[in-house]
Design a protein around this motif. Structure first.
Motif, PDB file in Angstrom:
ATOM      1  N   MET A 189       0.862  -1.196   0.000  1.00 40.24           N
ATOM      2  CA  MET A 189       0.000   0.000   0.000  1.00 40.24           C
ATOM      3  C   MET A 189       0.893   1.239   0.000  1.00 40.24           C
ATOM      4  SD  MET A 189      -2.644  -0.663   3.112  1.00 40.24           S
ATOM      5  CE  MET A 189      -1.536  -1.419   4.235  1.00 40.24           C
ATOM      6  N   ALA A 190       0.307   2.367  -0.389  1.00 42.82           N
ATOM      7  CA  ALA A 190       1.036   3.630  -0.291  1.00 42.82           C
ATOM      8  C   ALA A 190       0.969   4.116   1.156  1.00 42.82           C
ATOM      9  CB  ALA A 190       0.410   4.662  -1.206  1.00 42.82           C
ATOM     10  N   HIS A 191       2.105   4.562   1.690  1.00 41.61           N
ATOM     11  CA  HIS A 191       2.136   5.102   3.055  1.00 41.61           C
ATOM     12  C   HIS A 191       2.047   6.623   2.941  1.00 41.61           C
ATOM     13  CE1 HIS A 191       4.721   5.897   6.895  1.00 41.61           C
ATOM     14  NE2 HIS A 191       3.448   6.066   7.113  1.00 41.61           N
ATOM     15  N   LEU A 192       0.876   7.167   3.272  1.00 42.50           N
ATOM     16  CA  LEU A 192       0.693   8.610   3.142  1.00 42.50           C
ATOM     17  C   LEU A 192       0.827   9.255   4.516  1.00 42.50           C
ATOM     18  CD1 LEU A 192      -2.345   8.664   0.660  1.00 42.50           C
ATOM     19  CD2 LEU A 192       0.108   8.544   0.179  1.00 42.50           C
ATOM     20  N   ALA A 193       2.033   9.727   4.798  1.00 44.71           N
ATOM     21  CA  ALA A 193       2.313  10.301   6.120  1.00 44.71           C
ATOM     22  C   ALA A 193       2.235  11.821   5.996  1.00 44.71           C
ATOM     23  CB  ALA A 193       3.690   9.867   6.601  1.00 44.71           C
ATOM     24  N   MET A 194       1.223  12.384   6.639  1.00 43.60           N
ATOM     25  CA  MET A 194       0.978  13.826   6.491  1.00 43.60           C
ATOM     26  C   MET A 194       2.190  14.649   6.909  1.00 43.60           C
ATOM     27  SD  MET A 194      -1.610  15.587   5.396  1.00 43.60           S
ATOM     28  CE  MET A 194      -0.729  16.914   4.627  1.00 43.60           C
ATOM     29  N   GLY A 195       2.830  14.254   8.016  1.00 43.66           N
ATOM     30  CA  GLY A 195       4.000  15.006   8.495  1.00 43.66           C
ATOM     31  C   GLY A 195       5.123  14.980   7.452  1.00 43.66           C
ATOM     32  N   ASP A 196       5.347  13.821   6.820  1.00 48.68           N
ATOM     33  CA  ASP A 196       6.402  13.722   5.797  1.00 48.68           C
ATOM     34  C   ASP A 196       6.060  14.594   4.591  1.00 48.68           C
ATOM     35  OD1 ASP A 196       7.679  11.895   7.379  1.00 48.68           O
ATOM     36  OD2 ASP A 196       7.132  10.127   6.182  1.00 48.68           O
ATOM     37  N   LEU A 197       4.778  14.572   4.202  1.00 50.03           N
ATOM     38  CA  LEU A 197       4.368  15.396   3.055  1.00 50.03           C
ATOM     39  C   LEU A 197       4.607  16.872   3.364  1.00 50.03           C
ATOM     40  CD1 LEU A 197       0.954  13.684   2.117  1.00 50.03           C
ATOM     41  CD2 LEU A 197       3.153  13.424   0.962  1.00 50.03           C
ATOM     42  N   LEU A 198       4.270  17.255   4.597  1.00 47.85           N
ATOM     43  CA  LEU A 198       4.453  18.669   4.983  1.00 47.85           C
ATOM     44  C   LEU A 198       5.937  19.029   5.048  1.00 47.85           C
ATOM     45  CD1 LEU A 198       1.653  18.893   7.679  1.00 47.85           C
ATOM     46  CD2 LEU A 198       1.783  20.298   5.620  1.00 47.85           C
ATOM     47  N   ARG A 199       6.755  18.125   5.616  1.00 48.58           N
ATOM     48  CA  ARG A 199       8.193  18.440   5.701  1.00 48.58           C
ATOM     49  C   ARG A 199       8.808  18.570   4.306  1.00 48.58           C
ATOM     50  NH1 ARG A 199       7.480  15.753  10.459  1.00 48.58           N
ATOM     51  NH2 ARG A 199       7.438  13.728   9.459  1.00 48.58           N
ATOM     52  N   ALA A 200       8.339  17.734   3.353  1.00 49.43           N
ATOM     53  CA  ALA A 200       8.840  17.842   1.972  1.00 49.43           C
ATOM     54  C   ALA A 200       8.408  19.182   1.372  1.00 49.43           C
ATOM     55  CB  ALA A 200       8.312  16.675   1.135  1.00 49.43           C
ATOM     56  N   ALA A 201       7.177  19.602   1.680  1.00 46.72           N
ATOM     57  CA  ALA A 201       6.675  20.883   1.149  1.00 46.72           C
ATOM     58  C   ALA A 201       7.472  22.052   1.736  1.00 46.72           C
ATOM     59  CB  ALA A 201       5.183  21.015   1.470  1.00 46.72           C
ATOM     60  N   VAL A 202       7.824  21.950   3.019  1.00 46.88           N
ATOM     61  CA  VAL A 202       8.630  23.007   3.657  1.00 46.88           C
ATOM     62  C   VAL A 202      10.009  23.051   2.989  1.00 46.88           C
ATOM     63  CG1 VAL A 202       9.800  23.686   5.810  1.00 46.88           C
ATOM     64  CG2 VAL A 202       7.419  22.909   5.880  1.00 46.88           C
ATOM     65  N   ARG A 203      10.584  21.866   2.820  1.00 44.55           N
ATOM     66  CA  ARG A 203      11.928  21.794   2.229  1.00 44.55           C
ATOM     67  C   ARG A 203      11.927  22.381   0.809  1.00 44.55           C
ATOM     68  NH1 ARG A 203      12.725  16.189   1.707  1.00 44.55           N
ATOM     69  NH2 ARG A 203      11.773  16.541  -0.316  1.00 44.55           N
ATOM     70  N   ASP A 204      10.865  22.078   0.042  1.00 45.89           N
ATOM     71  CA  ASP A 204      10.799  22.547  -1.348  1.00 45.89           C
ATOM     72  C   ASP A 204      10.241  23.969  -1.455  1.00 45.89           C
ATOM     73  OD1 ASP A 204      11.715  20.055  -1.884  1.00 45.89           O
ATOM     74  OD2 ASP A 204       9.776  19.227  -2.532  1.00 45.89           O
ATOM     75  N   LYS A 205       9.910  24.549  -0.314  1.00 48.26           N
ATOM     76  CA  LYS A 205       9.367  25.929  -0.274  1.00 48.26           C
ATOM     77  C   LYS A 205       8.164  26.103  -1.202  1.00 48.26           C
ATOM     78  CE  LYS A 205      13.481  28.432   1.270  1.00 48.26           C
ATOM     79  NZ  LYS A 205      14.507  27.421   1.421  1.00 48.26           N
ATOM     80  N   THR A 206       7.265  25.135  -1.212  1.00 45.34           N
ATOM     81  CA  THR A 206       6.015  25.286  -1.974  1.00 45.34           C
ATOM     82  C   THR A 206       5.110  26.247  -1.201  1.00 45.34           C
ATOM     83  OG1 THR A 206       4.849  23.544  -0.790  1.00 45.34           O
ATOM     84  CG2 THR A 206       6.163  22.839  -2.688  1.00 45.34           C
ATOM     85  N   ASP A 207       4.009  26.694  -1.830  1.00 43.64           N
ATOM     86  CA  ASP A 207       3.092  27.614  -1.133  1.00 43.64           C
ATOM     87  C   ASP A 207       2.597  26.975   0.165  1.00 43.64           C
ATOM     88  OD1 ASP A 207       3.385  29.413  -3.078  1.00 43.64           O
ATOM     89  OD2 ASP A 207       1.449  29.035  -4.077  1.00 43.64           O
TER      90      ASP A 207
END
Ligand code: AMP
Length: 211
Positions: free
Chosen positions: A26-44
């Motif tokens: 299954m896909a592991h959708l970890a909200m914290g990881d998604l957010l940390r990646a967004a912070v790192r990539d400086k997305t909106d």
């Protein structure tokens, strides 16, 4: 199969979730990881989220709901495991609407819990590989070479929000906002409680039985 794992910070949702998701394909959708990646990539979304995360507070619902919907739709075919979403009743309601819209359903909702003392120990000692994201613990599962990942030799770091003062905020946010999810889910079909206070492999064996 689609799953939700929820529970307090440090209970092992990430570690156990990654393991079971890999085992079951299954896909592991970890909200914290998604957010940390967004912070790192400086997305909106990342720019909006950063201050909340550093303070141990929840990122606004609109930001996380939009992010997770995109992922759920992309990963629906092989099944997904939600880790760290929903984290309050508003998000749970938004999830229910979203699932209906995409004709999806959750097969198991698993509430993991452990004594607060264990949670604090686990969070304070946690080390994460900057390169591959694998987790270690200074005391319970130390790396073979100090400061370096066993899997990829990447640099290990302590998360900003795993500092003791921020941990206290995160636990407070959990008690006030996430714990009420127990009432929301406990009478729904497919709800289970998992005692996650024990040793990692024993908790995993119990999780496997539920899944
Ligand atoms: P975690 O990696 O699950 O411990 O999450 C780290 C941080 O990301 C949390 O302390 C929140 O600031 C933020 N976060 C993660 N999931 C959510 C969510 N569902 N809603 C709001 N904020 C979240």
């Amino acid at each position: 199969m689609n799953l939700i794992l929820f529970g307090p910070p440090g209970v092992g949702k990430g570690t156990q979730g990654e393991r079971i998701a890999t085992d079951k394909g299954m896909a592991h959708l970890a909200m914290g990881d998604l957010l940390r990646a967004a912070v790192r990539d400086k997305t909106d979304a990342g720019i909006k989220a950063k201050g909340f995360m550093d303070a141990g507070k929840l990122v606004p619902d609109m930001v996380v709901v939009a992010m997770i919907e995109e992922k759920i739709v992309a990963d629906a075919e092989d099944g997904f495991l939600l880790d760290g979403f929903p984290r309050n009743v508003t998000q749970a309601e938004a999830l229910a609407v979203m699932l209906k819209k995409h004709d999806l359903k959750i097969d198991r909702t698993i509430f993991m819990d452990a004594p607060e003392e264990n949670l604090i120990n686990r969070l304070c000692g946690r080390l994460i590989c900057r390169a591959c994201g694998f987790g270690f613990h200074r005391q319970y599962s130390p790396p073979l070479k100090s400061g370096l990942c066993d899997r990829c030799d990447g640099e290990l770091y302590q998360r900003e929000d795993d500092r003791e003062d921020v941990i206290a905020n995160r636990l407070q946010v959990y008690r006030e906002q996430t714990a009420p999810l127990l009432n929301y889910y406990q009478h729904q079909e497919g709800f289970f409680k998992l005692d996650a206070g024990g040793e990692m492999d024993a908790v995993y064996a119990a999780l496997q039985k539920l899944v």
